[in-house]
Design an enzyme around this catalytic site. Structure first.
Site, mmCIF file in Angstrom:
data_model
loop_
_atom_site.group_PDB
_atom_site.id
_atom_site.type_symbol
_atom_site.label_atom_id
_atom_site.label_comp_id
_atom_site.label_asym_id
_atom_site.label_seq_id
_atom_site.Cartn_x
_atom_site.Cartn_y
_atom_site.Cartn_z
ATOM 1 N N LYS A 200 2.937 14.079 -7.858
ATOM 2 C CA LYS A 200 1.772 14.935 -8.101
ATOM 3 C C LYS A 200 1.568 15.959 -6.980
ATOM 4 O O LYS A 200 1.416 17.145 -7.221
ATOM 5 C CB LYS A 200 0.474 14.091 -8.194
ATOM 6 C CG LYS A 200 0.489 12.993 -9.226
ATOM 7 C CD LYS A 200 -0.883 12.301 -9.305
ATOM 8 C CE LYS A 200 -1.315 11.601 -8.024
ATOM 9 N NZ LYS A 200 -0.514 10.410 -7.671
ATOM 10 N N ARG B 115 9.062 7.816 2.381
ATOM 11 C CA ARG B 115 8.449 9.137 2.461
ATOM 12 C C ARG B 115 8.067 9.485 3.898
ATOM 13 O O ARG B 115 7.511 8.665 4.619
ATOM 14 C CB ARG B 115 7.206 9.132 1.566
ATOM 15 C CG ARG B 115 6.374 10.380 1.622
ATOM 16 C CD ARG B 115 5.507 10.477 0.404
ATOM 17 N NE ARG B 115 4.308 9.653 0.495
ATOM 18 C CZ ARG B 115 3.326 9.718 -0.409
ATOM 19 N NH1 ARG B 115 3.422 10.520 -1.449
ATOM 20 N NH2 ARG B 115 2.277 8.944 -0.278
ATOM 21 N N ARG C 228 -1.540 -0.366 -3.507
ATOM 22 C CA ARG C 228 -2.006 0.881 -4.131
ATOM 23 C C ARG C 228 -1.557 0.966 -5.582
ATOM 24 O O ARG C 228 -2.293 1.440 -6.451
ATOM 25 C CB ARG C 228 -1.495 2.088 -3.346
ATOM 26 C CG ARG C 228 -2.330 2.348 -2.097
ATOM 27 C CD ARG C 228 -1.573 3.135 -1.056
ATOM 28 N NE ARG C 228 -1.126 4.420 -1.504
ATOM 29 C CZ ARG C 228 -0.011 5.017 -1.079
ATOM 30 N NH1 ARG C 228 0.771 4.427 -0.200
ATOM 31 N NH2 ARG C 228 0.324 6.201 -1.530
ATOM 32 N N ARG D 69 -10.011 9.021 -10.508
ATOM 33 C CA ARG D 69 -9.111 7.893 -10.326
ATOM 34 C C ARG D 69 -9.676 6.606 -10.915
ATOM 35 O O ARG D 69 -9.021 5.560 -10.833
ATOM 36 C CB ARG D 69 -8.927 7.702 -8.834
ATOM 37 C CG ARG D 69 -7.513 7.534 -8.337
ATOM 38 C CD ARG D 69 -7.621 7.400 -6.831
ATOM 39 N NE ARG D 69 -6.399 7.131 -6.151
ATOM 40 C CZ ARG D 69 -5.699 8.061 -5.506
ATOM 41 N NH1 ARG D 69 -6.052 9.312 -5.510
ATOM 42 N NH2 ARG D 69 -4.618 7.705 -4.842
ATOM 43 N N ARG E 205 3.099 7.890 6.554
ATOM 44 C CA ARG E 205 1.713 7.495 6.326
ATOM 45 C C ARG E 205 1.583 5.990 6.484
ATOM 46 O O ARG E 205 2.408 5.244 5.982
ATOM 47 C CB ARG E 205 1.301 7.891 4.899
ATOM 48 C CG ARG E 205 0.499 9.178 4.849
ATOM 49 C CD ARG E 205 0.329 9.661 3.446
ATOM 50 N NE ARG E 205 -0.361 8.709 2.574
ATOM 51 C CZ ARG E 205 -0.666 8.964 1.307
ATOM 52 N NH1 ARG E 205 -0.352 10.138 0.770
ATOM 53 N NH2 ARG E 205 -1.283 8.073 0.567
HETATM 54 P P1 ADP Z 1 -1.449 8.476 -3.338
HETATM 55 O O1 ADP Z 1 -0.153 8.768 -2.678
HETATM 56 O O2 ADP Z 1 -1.760 7.018 -3.448
HETATM 57 O O3 ADP Z 1 -1.662 9.248 -4.589
HETATM 58 P P2 ADP Z 1 -3.614 9.892 -2.017
HETATM 59 O O4 ADP Z 1 -3.166 10.701 -0.864
HETATM 60 O O5 ADP Z 1 -3.993 10.564 -3.276
HETATM 61 O O6 ADP Z 1 -2.493 8.835 -2.251
HETATM 62 O O7 ADP Z 1 -4.845 8.958 -1.580
HETATM 63 C C1 ADP Z 1 -4.818 8.162 -0.421
HETATM 64 C C2 ADP Z 1 -6.029 7.252 -0.380
HETATM 65 O O8 ADP Z 1 -7.243 8.039 -0.379
HETATM 66 C C3 ADP Z 1 -6.202 6.337 -1.581
HETATM 67 O O9 ADP Z 1 -5.401 5.169 -1.458
HETATM 68 C C4 ADP Z 1 -7.708 6.053 -1.542
HETATM 69 O O10 ADP Z 1 -8.035 5.118 -0.537
HETATM 70 C C5 ADP Z 1 -8.288 7.393 -1.127
HETATM 71 N N1 ADP Z 1 -8.608 8.217 -2.317
HETATM 72 C C6 ADP Z 1 -8.042 9.387 -2.661
HETATM 73 N N2 ADP Z 1 -8.575 9.875 -3.801
HETATM 74 C C7 ADP Z 1 -9.495 8.980 -4.207
HETATM 75 C C8 ADP Z 1 -10.379 8.884 -5.313
HETATM 76 N N3 ADP Z 1 -10.409 9.822 -6.274
HETATM 77 N N4 ADP Z 1 -11.186 7.801 -5.385
HETATM 78 C C9 ADP Z 1 -11.178 6.853 -4.457
HETATM 79 N N5 ADP Z 1 -10.367 6.872 -3.385
HETATM 80 C C10 ADP Z 1 -9.531 7.903 -3.249
#
Ligand code: ADP
Ligand code: ZN
Length: 217
Positions: free
Chosen positions: A17, A131, A175, A92, A164
């Site tokens: 994404k 990554r 996750r 989400r 990360r």
């Molecule tokens: P991923 O690689 O899991 O898609 P992101 O960078 O989008 O990771 O998100 C990292 C973290 O930020 C998530 O694991 C969560 O803790 C928090 N987070 C991001 N977006 C949301 C959301 N819409 N609702 C709740 N927590 C979120």
């Protein structure tokens, strides 16, 4: 100009994404909003929001819906979203989808398309745990599939590459579990509304990008 420009990118962590959102944003000017990037920046900056989000992000859990909803609501109301946005990582959960609907109503915008990036757990875990990300410009590399030309250094800007903390195998698995439980119901929700476009998150991004562009045009 694109016909569809208010977009949500949906899919498990590691499905591509963020990578595709960056390309699309660079090429078309749509504003890329990654809630994960925003939280990481707030945490790094030690802000109030960052302090509230920290424990959830580091454990791979979700930040509470209301907190995310407020943040996204004010972000979408900014001028740079007037000509379109890519929401990467929001909504989400089902309650967030409801909050999102209300936010859009309030600011007089309409959701045009939800792009669902599909990929198997096998591929996702391999990608996530290998990554590495540029500290400076945020570009993603992968130790196995797309390594940088020089070890530990960004091809694009020369910045330092890091992993990360939540990309450790254990937290990445958590996750994914959270994704299936909380986020995957959104697939059927948006399919039911006729808004879903499914793309193959396992294929090369250079193939996905033109497919997507065509669907938006
Ligand atoms: P991923 O690689 O899991 O898609 P992101 O960078 O989008 O990771 O998100 C990292 C973290 O930020 C998530 O694991 C969560 O803790 C928090 N987070 C991001 N977006 C949301 C959301 N819409 N609702 C709740 N927590 C979120
Ligand atoms: Zn860089």
């Amino acid at each position: 100009m694109l016909k569809k420009k208010n977009l949500v990118f949906l899919g498990p962590p590691g499905a591509g994404k963020g990578t595709i959102a960056r390309i699309l944003s660079d090429e078309t000017g749509l504003t890329h909003i990654s809630t994960g990037d925003i939280f990481r920046a707030e945490i790094k900056g030690g802000t109030e929001l960052g302090k509230k989000a920290q424990e959830y992000v580091s454990s791979g859990g979700l930040v509470p819906d209301e907190l995310v909803g407020d943040m996204v609501g004010s972000r979408l109301a900014k001028d740079d979203c007037a000509d379109g946005f890519i929401l990467d990582g929001f909504p989400r959960t089902l309650p967030q989808a409801e909050i999102f609907k209300n936010v859009l109503d309030k600011i007089g915008k309409k959701l045009d398309l939800v792009v669902y990036f599909k990929a198997s757990d096998d591929v996702l875990l391999k990608r996530l745990t290998a990554r590495i990300i540029c500290k400076q410009c945020g570009l993603n590399f992968n130790k196995l599939f797309s390594p940088p030309k020089k070890d530990g250094v960004c091809d694009e800007c020369g910045g330092e590459l890091y992993q990360r903390a939540d990309d450790s195998l254990e937290t990445a698995k958590d996750r994914l579990e959270v994704y299936y439980k909380e986020t995957s119901p959104l697939i059927d929700l948006y399919r039911g509304e006729g808004l879903l476009l499914e793309v193959d998150g396992e294929q090369d991004k250079m193939k996905t990008y033109p497919e997507l562009l065509e669907a938006l045009s």
